[in-house]
Design a protein around this motif. Sequence first.
Motif, PDB file in Angstrom:
ATOM      1  N   LEU A 161       0.652  -1.455   0.027  1.00  0.00           N
ATOM      2  CA  LEU A 161      -0.234  -0.384  -0.636  1.00  0.00           C
ATOM      3  C   LEU A 161       0.520   1.489  -0.042  1.00  0.00           C
ATOM      4  CD1 LEU A 161      -2.586  -0.877   2.430  1.00  0.00           C
ATOM      5  CD2 LEU A 161      -3.269  -0.593   0.476  1.00  0.00           C
ATOM      6  N   ALA A 162       1.709   1.264   0.939  1.00  0.00           N
ATOM      7  CA  ALA A 162       2.596   1.871   0.586  1.00  0.00           C
ATOM      8  C   ALA A 162       3.307   2.710  -0.541  1.00  0.00           C
ATOM      9  CB  ALA A 162       3.846   1.895   2.039  1.00  0.00           C
ATOM     10  N   MET A 163       3.283   1.641  -1.402  1.00  0.00           N
ATOM     11  CA  MET A 163       4.123   1.725  -2.701  1.00  0.00           C
ATOM     12  C   MET A 163       3.307   2.861  -3.500  1.00  0.00           C
ATOM     13  SD  MET A 163       7.666   1.082  -2.301  1.00  0.00           S
ATOM     14  CE  MET A 163       7.279   0.830  -4.402  1.00  0.00           C
ATOM     15  N   ILE A 164       2.365   2.365  -3.135  1.00  0.00           N
ATOM     16  CA  ILE A 164       1.494   3.047  -4.648  1.00  0.00           C
ATOM     17  C   ILE A 164       1.996   4.615  -4.515  1.00  0.00           C
ATOM     18  CG2 ILE A 164      -1.155   3.257  -4.742  1.00  0.00           C
ATOM     19  CD1 ILE A 164      -1.491   0.770  -3.626  1.00  0.00           C
ATOM     20  N   PRO A 165       1.556   5.622  -3.680  1.00  0.00           N
ATOM     21  CA  PRO A 165       1.661   6.477  -3.317  1.00  0.00           C
ATOM     22  C   PRO A 165       3.090   6.761  -3.556  1.00  0.00           C
ATOM     23  CG  PRO A 165       1.278   6.052  -1.429  1.00  0.00           C
ATOM     24  CD  PRO A 165       1.351   4.954  -2.077  1.00  0.00           C
ATOM     25  N   ILE A 166       4.209   6.037  -3.556  1.00  0.00           N
ATOM     26  CA  ILE A 166       5.267   6.088  -3.948  1.00  0.00           C
ATOM     27  C   ILE A 166       5.610   6.613  -5.520  1.00  0.00           C
ATOM     28  CG2 ILE A 166       8.197   5.152  -3.141  1.00  0.00           C
ATOM     29  CD1 ILE A 166       7.423   4.960  -0.266  1.00  0.00           C
ATOM     30  N   ARG A 167       5.232   4.800  -5.884  1.00  0.00           N
ATOM     31  CA  ARG A 167       5.318   5.192  -7.038  1.00  0.00           C
ATOM     32  C   ARG A 167       4.816   6.074  -8.696  1.00  0.00           C
ATOM     33  NH1 ARG A 167       3.501  -0.779  -6.527  1.00  0.00           N
ATOM     34  NH2 ARG A 167       5.319  -1.750  -5.953  1.00  0.00           N
ATOM     35  N   ARG A 168       3.238   6.475  -7.558  1.00  0.00           N
ATOM     36  CA  ARG A 168       2.997   7.712  -8.160  1.00  0.00           C
ATOM     37  C   ARG A 168       3.917   8.494  -8.396  1.00  0.00           C
ATOM     38  NH1 ARG A 168      -1.448   7.366  -5.642  1.00  0.00           N
ATOM     39  NH2 ARG A 168      -2.499   5.979  -6.409  1.00  0.00           N
ATOM     40  N   ASP A 169       4.183   9.041  -6.741  1.00  0.00           N
ATOM     41  CA  ASP A 169       4.862  10.270  -6.670  1.00  0.00           C
ATOM     42  C   ASP A 169       6.334  10.331  -7.506  1.00  0.00           C
ATOM     43  OD1 ASP A 169       5.829  13.132  -6.028  1.00  0.00           O
ATOM     44  OD2 ASP A 169       7.431  11.782  -4.788  1.00  0.00           O
ATOM     45  N   LEU A 170       7.226   9.403  -7.971  1.00  0.00           N
ATOM     46  CA  LEU A 170       7.826   9.220  -9.125  1.00  0.00           C
ATOM     47  C   LEU A 170       7.421   9.488 -10.912  1.00  0.00           C
ATOM     48  CD1 LEU A 170       9.732   5.372  -6.933  1.00  0.00           C
ATOM     49  CD2 LEU A 170      10.420   8.141  -7.102  1.00  0.00           C
ATOM     50  N   GLN A 171       6.596   8.448 -10.641  1.00  0.00           N
ATOM     51  CA  GLN A 171       6.046   8.451 -11.980  1.00  0.00           C
ATOM     52  C   GLN A 171       5.732   9.946 -12.754  1.00  0.00           C
ATOM     53  OE1 GLN A 171       2.794   6.130 -12.518  1.00  0.00           O
ATOM     54  NE2 GLN A 171       3.964   4.264 -12.834  1.00  0.00           N
ATOM     55  N   ARG A 172       4.928  10.958 -11.124  1.00  0.00           N
ATOM     56  CA  ARG A 172       5.540  11.918 -11.558  1.00  0.00           C
ATOM     57  C   ARG A 172       6.750  12.554 -11.736  1.00  0.00           C
ATOM     58  NH1 ARG A 172       3.146  12.708  -6.700  1.00  0.00           N
ATOM     59  NH2 ARG A 172       0.686  12.908  -8.208  1.00  0.00           N
ATOM     60  N   GLY A 173       7.130  12.610 -11.134  1.00  0.00           N
ATOM     61  CA  GLY A 173       8.907  13.411 -10.856  1.00  0.00           C
ATOM     62  C   GLY A 173       9.000  13.532 -12.738  1.00  0.00           C
ATOM     63  N   GLU A 174       9.241  11.675 -13.272  1.00  0.00           N
ATOM     64  CA  GLU A 174       9.342  11.619 -14.353  1.00  0.00           C
ATOM     65  C   GLU A 174       8.996  12.618 -14.921  1.00  0.00           C
ATOM     66  OE1 GLU A 174       9.173   7.810 -14.518  1.00  0.00           O
ATOM     67  OE2 GLU A 174      11.108   6.503 -13.119  1.00  0.00           O
ATOM     68  N   HIS A 175       7.544  12.800 -16.043  1.00  0.00           N
ATOM     69  CA  HIS A 175       6.639  13.480 -16.059  1.00  0.00           C
ATOM     70  C   HIS A 175       7.693  14.625 -16.147  1.00  0.00           C
ATOM     71  CE1 HIS A 175       4.874  10.211 -17.330  1.00  0.00           C
ATOM     72  NE2 HIS A 175       3.937  10.130 -16.496  1.00  0.00           N
ATOM     73  N   LEU A 176       7.076  15.549 -15.157  1.00  0.00           N
ATOM     74  CA  LEU A 176       7.724  16.386 -14.913  1.00  0.00           C
ATOM     75  C   LEU A 176       9.109  16.929 -16.046  1.00  0.00           C
ATOM     76  CD1 LEU A 176       6.369  17.166 -11.010  1.00  0.00           C
ATOM     77  CD2 LEU A 176       5.575  18.323 -13.640  1.00  0.00           C
ATOM     78  N   ILE A 177      10.541  15.568 -15.230  1.00  0.00           N
ATOM     79  CA  ILE A 177      11.568  15.453 -15.773  1.00  0.00           C
ATOM     80  C   ILE A 177      11.478  15.689 -17.375  1.00  0.00           C
ATOM     81  CG2 ILE A 177      13.723  14.785 -15.938  1.00  0.00           C
ATOM     82  CD1 ILE A 177      12.913  14.063 -13.415  1.00  0.00           C
ATOM     83  N   GLU A 178      10.497  15.169 -17.369  1.00  0.00           N
ATOM     84  CA  GLU A 178      10.535  14.591 -18.971  1.00  0.00           C
ATOM     85  C   GLU A 178      10.258  16.059 -20.046  1.00  0.00           C
ATOM     86  OE1 GLU A 178      10.958  13.698 -23.351  1.00  0.00           O
ATOM     87  OE2 GLU A 178      11.769  12.453 -21.553  1.00  0.00           O
ATOM     88  N   ALA A 179       9.747  16.776 -19.251  1.00  0.00           N
ATOM     89  CA  ALA A 179       8.156  17.713 -20.542  1.00  0.00           C
ATOM     90  C   ALA A 179       9.482  18.722 -19.735  1.00  0.00           C
ATOM     91  CB  ALA A 179       7.299  17.922 -19.237  1.00  0.00           C
ATOM     92  N   GLU A 180      10.428  18.934 -19.083  1.00  0.00           N
ATOM     93  CA  GLU A 180      11.006  20.131 -19.346  1.00  0.00           C
ATOM     94  C   GLU A 180      12.068  19.603 -19.625  1.00  0.00           C
ATOM     95  OE1 GLU A 180      13.255  23.350 -17.116  1.00  0.00           O
ATOM     96  OE2 GLU A 180      10.772  22.706 -17.026  1.00  0.00           O
TER      97      GLU A 180
END
Length: 277
Positions: A181-200
């Motif tokens: 259960l803890a990995m669900i928001p962690i993975r979501r946060d990591l994916q969000r960060g990867e998308h932000l890096i790619e957009a940048e």
Amino acid sequence: MKTRQIERKRLVPHTVDGVTELVLDTEYIDVPEPPRDWDQLVRAAVTIGAVVLVTASLVWTTASIGDLLASVTLPVVAYAAAVAFDASWIMCMGVEWLLRYDPNRAKAAQRAGKWALAVSMAAVFAHGHAAGEWAIGVVGALVSGLAKGGWSMAMRVHARPLDPRTQQWVEARRAKVDGQLAMIPIRRDLQRGEHLIEAERQALTAESGSGGSADRPVPSGSSVDRKGLTTKDAVRIAWDSNIRDRDAVLHDAAQRLGRPVSPDSVDRYLRDLKRGA
């Protein structure tokens, strides 16, 4: 033995003028009546009594402390703040109930509930002392103590203690589930960060023109048929596109596959390609 009558319906054949049809037949039979479950009745009575005690304590404490605070502030604000005194230890009891199968985590709620109860009782006593009636203050303070004691007894009635081995099994299973259960928001946060890096990265590439994109092309993964595509194929495609930087290959392969790739696998395939070049 006491019995009770129950109704049963069934389909039976019925013939009229030589024609047989299935019709609904109703019969009443006597069955033994189960004995009264006094344990369940007493358990329910204890629970209802505990709820009544907690409700009475909340009302009394709110009225007492609210009257004390109303002397220095608005009555509406005073009584709203007074609710927090008994509500605190009541909330701690709720947490203790939810964690009844996790005694290590429930200890914090137990300690917090005792401190909150002490503060609430002290505030009620202070109201009686300020009014010049210390006896009323003592008796009023005991209302909250009796309510918490009653609810604690009700919780013991409903408790199902676990033996040490079963408790360890529960904790091991809970740890695994909690980790997932803890990995669900962690993975979501990591994916969000990867998308932000790619957009940048794409924004910076667009601003700098086509100079940076010629050395490190980033093809769109949405236009690639990912069906049947392996990590080895994605690495070879990046190599054929003149992408030599390891991080760039990782990013390109992940985009083509639509999922993260293993860095160890990418390194192995790159070494094979470099040896064959």
